[in-house]
Design an enzyme around this catalytic site. Sequence first.
Site, PDB file in Angstrom:
ATOM      1  N   ASP A 315       0.893  -1.244   0.085  1.00  0.00           N
ATOM      2  CA  ASP A 315      -0.087  -0.104  -0.131  1.00  0.00           C
ATOM      3  C   ASP A 315       0.906   1.267   0.092  1.00  0.00           C
ATOM      4  O   ASP A 315       2.074   1.218   0.519  1.00  0.00           O
ATOM      5  CB  ASP A 315      -0.766   0.026   1.236  1.00  0.00           C
ATOM      6  CG  ASP A 315      -1.793   1.085   1.212  1.00  0.00           C
ATOM      7  OD1 ASP A 315      -2.411   1.323   0.471  1.00  0.00           O
ATOM      8  OD2 ASP A 315      -1.624   2.103   2.268  1.00  0.00           O
ATOM      9  N   GLU A 368       1.073  -0.425  -5.351  1.00  0.00           N
ATOM     10  CA  GLU A 368       0.258   0.379  -5.453  1.00  0.00           C
ATOM     11  C   GLU A 368       0.985   1.696  -5.267  1.00  0.00           C
ATOM     12  O   GLU A 368       1.210   2.399  -4.604  1.00  0.00           O
ATOM     13  CB  GLU A 368      -0.939   0.713  -4.372  1.00  0.00           C
ATOM     14  CG  GLU A 368      -1.977   1.643  -4.721  1.00  0.00           C
ATOM     15  CD  GLU A 368      -2.567   2.787  -3.448  1.00  0.00           C
ATOM     16  OE1 GLU A 368      -3.346   3.346  -3.749  1.00  0.00           O
ATOM     17  OE2 GLU A 368      -1.796   2.640  -2.488  1.00  0.00           O
TER      18      GLU A 368
END
Length: 635
Positions: A315, A368
């Site tokens: 993330d 990401e």
Amino acid sequence: MSKIISHSLFTDFDISLFKAGKHFRLYEKLGSHLIEVNGEQGVYFAVWAPSAQSVSVIGDFNSWNGNECQLEVRWDSSGIWEGFIPGVQKGAVYKYRIRSFNNNALTEKTDPFSLYCEHPPQTASIVWDLDYKWKDDKWMKSRKDTNALDKPYSVYEVHLGSWKRHQAEDRFLTYRELAEDLVNYVKETGFTHVELMPVMEYPYDPSWGYQLVGYFAPTSRFGTPQDFMYLVDKLHQAGIGVILDWVPSHFPDDGHGLGYFDGSNLYEHPDRRKGYHPDWKSLVFNYGRNEVRAFLISNAIFWLQHYHADGLRVDAVASMLYLDYSREEGGWEPNIFGGRENLDAVSFLKEFNEAVYTNFEGVQTIAEESTAFPMVSRPTFQGGLGFGMKWMMGWMHDTLQYFKRETIYRKYHQNDLTFSMTYAFSENFMLPISHDEVVHGKYSVLGRMPGDEWQQFANLRLLYGYMFTHPGAKLLFMGSEFGQRREWNFAGSLDWHLLESKFNSGIKNVITDLNALYKLNPAMHEKQFSPEGFEWISYDDHQNAVLAFIRKGNNVKGDVIVVCNFTPVVRTDYRIGLPRKGKLVQIFNSDDERYGGSGVTNEAKIKIDKEEYHGKPFSASLVLPPLGVIAFKIS
């Protein structure tokens, strides 16, 4: 309860690796471990707290008395405190009471390496083990082939707490209940993988799991660690891979967590310009500190080893890579070369990926990463960051922006769709329509679509058809696969009753068939990350808002021809160029009545003419359904 006994699981080699930031299995040493010492059963405790003047284990086994079970600090300046407490059993609840040298402050902390934690809002750790008899041997043995980059990778993103709730009791489904309902559903709809939003223990439900405290503990909201293993096991037995969301970018400053752990900036960077996220009001790991790097990489290895995870989606990589991420001018300091890259974070990510791919076959790491940082998904020996894949955020933004437009204006914005192909193979891209796109006033995916109800659903079918035929892996957030109309709400269940509508059930049928199209046709995945796997037929018919292209695999006879009509106007006698003779056989039509479409279609077999068109030696005349995507093979 007996007094604490001096004992250590650490060797001198362990300590040297730890200090060098190269010990990637720290969970075997730090934390709480059920062992036997001198014939006595009990628990060995070890915690890293170099700025502490004293560390005690307090728990339900000593009436939370901080004077009874004081750990000893090692002599080797490692900052590790340790000791064995006889008689403590599995299920014992505990914390560390730490007195700091810095200001004599006394804090009570959750064990950073705890395997299991109390159900929030309770904050203590629980002594536990990782005993479990796995039954996924078949999956694990074949995973290297199944998870390869030339295989289908269709991901269903899931937030376990809001996928479905127990209606009668108005509660979360447990891991074991999900092992029935979720597994059956994912298998039915044909996704190859699930991606679970963070399952590591977190204190605050509205963070969706992205503000972690228990990095080594699956959240107790849904059951025990073994219950979570059971869920992964069942997914594997059903042939479904498991990707875990992993958050090495930041952590909350909750009093029982990692922040200011021993009275010093132990895990977080001491410079607030590098150690604090203004957006999330959270703390940033100190990627330049060896022991912190070892903690994080050990954590990644832990989930791959003990929970059989098949991949880690990392993330907020952009927030790690850039010193000026979301910071005002003057709120950051350039690196030693005058640039804005966080060189410690770049180095850490490379080392993380090297450790993962060195230790495990058949896994993937996925970034990401929302910027144009180069070579994110290229090997480190080539100068890349070493990820297996990267989210294609540009494609997602441009495509959703295009689909929001009234169809009459789309002819002026065809570049929003075609631009992605100018950089589609610069990385190994995954096309994401994730949870971030259906919250915070952005509307659901269906809610973005223009027109009346029929056109909205037709647009959604077209979007998914275009997405699944575009090069790259796929990711779709839960609820989007059946056209949920309202935004995602983490506190409630998906609107499963919508499947009673023909339009919503039609969307689910579309996704099921697109997953089959993606999996069963090698041309759709064998070269999904290579320019050899894609060829334009026509990209410049702006006036009609039509795109046509070929997806290619290793065998030319398996090529798939795709034509998209982005307006509600039926196009008859629409000619496209083709590379070879034969007959066109339709294998997918998003306007099929089974999907809620109008049923405009082509003949079962379409003659290919020896007539040059679009620079190709052959061509055929088609009927293009309204707001539809059709796919063919040449027989």
